[in-house]
Scaffold this motif. Structure first.
Motif, PDB file in Angstrom:
ATOM      1  N   GLY A  23       0.860  -1.205  -0.286  1.00  0.00           N
ATOM      2  CA  GLY A  23      -0.572   0.321  -0.205  1.00  0.00           C
ATOM      3  C   GLY A  23       0.962   1.381   0.127  1.00  0.00           C
ATOM      4  O   GLY A  23       0.416   2.185  -0.368  1.00  0.00           O
ATOM      5  N   TRP A  38      -7.753  -0.876   2.983  1.00  0.00           N
ATOM      6  CA  TRP A  38      -7.943  -1.895   1.654  1.00  0.00           C
ATOM      7  C   TRP A  38      -9.404  -2.097   1.402  1.00  0.00           C
ATOM      8  O   TRP A  38      -9.920  -2.792   2.685  1.00  0.00           O
ATOM      9  CB  TRP A  38      -6.714  -2.519   1.581  1.00  0.00           C
ATOM     10  CG  TRP A  38      -5.969  -3.739   2.025  1.00  0.00           C
ATOM     11  CD1 TRP A  38      -6.158  -3.475   3.439  1.00  0.00           C
ATOM     12  CD2 TRP A  38      -6.957  -5.192   1.770  1.00  0.00           C
ATOM     13  NE1 TRP A  38      -6.143  -5.016   4.023  1.00  0.00           N
ATOM     14  CE2 TRP A  38      -6.356  -5.284   3.007  1.00  0.00           C
ATOM     15  CE3 TRP A  38      -7.197  -5.381   0.816  1.00  0.00           C
ATOM     16  CZ2 TRP A  38      -6.486  -7.225   3.122  1.00  0.00           C
ATOM     17  CZ3 TRP A  38      -6.988  -7.082   0.579  1.00  0.00           C
ATOM     18  CH2 TRP A  38      -6.489  -7.092   1.694  1.00  0.00           C
ATOM     19  N   ILE A  49      -6.971  -0.086  -2.340  1.00  0.00           N
ATOM     20  CA  ILE A  49      -6.217   0.720  -1.343  1.00  0.00           C
ATOM     21  C   ILE A  49      -7.022   2.228  -1.404  1.00  0.00           C
ATOM     22  O   ILE A  49      -7.177   2.898  -1.794  1.00  0.00           O
ATOM     23  CB  ILE A  49      -4.812   0.722  -1.289  1.00  0.00           C
ATOM     24  CG1 ILE A  49      -4.248   2.049  -2.670  1.00  0.00           C
ATOM     25  CG2 ILE A  49      -4.172  -0.897  -1.043  1.00  0.00           C
ATOM     26  CD1 ILE A  49      -3.051   2.230  -2.275  1.00  0.00           C
TER      27      ILE A  49
END
Length: 114
Positions: A23, A38, A49
């Protein structure tokens, strides 16, 4: 500085550990910060995300990148399309564009500040 949050596609993410690892990198590629949130949107195929972005591009470093924009037919067409295309990636249009596949695909030249 105003910020906002949005979801960005991330390909399939198989676990929270993987999302927390990837992420931040995905968010950084969009000049943003990963919030830690997410979600899987298509089982086994696609996740998103949550990323926090600045409302206005900032920073003293600039990078110019061509971004796909679909077909653009003229300078007037580019003026109507490219500012929004560049903004969708967090950049600003520098007035340049070109066709890369005749009748099918053009690119807008976008400036990114970070």
């Amino acid at each position: 500085m105003s910020t906002f949050k949005t979801n960005i596609i991330a390909g399939p993410l198989w676990s929270n550990d993987e999302a927390q690892k990837l992420g931040p990198r995905i968010a950084a590629a969009h000049l943003g910060k990963f919030t830690g949130q997410w979600n899987t949107i298509v089982q086994g195929q696609m996740s998103v995300i949550e990323v926090e972005l600045n409302a206005e591009p900032t920073g003293s470093t600039e990078y110019t990148l061509n971004v796909l924009a679909g077909p653009i037919w003229s300078d007037e067409d580019a003026k109507a399309i490219c500012p929004s295309i560049c903004a969708s990636y967090g950049g600003t249009w520098n007035g340049q564009w070109t066709t890369v596949v005749e009748g099918k695909m053009s690119v807008c030249s976008c400036v990114f500040k970070f």
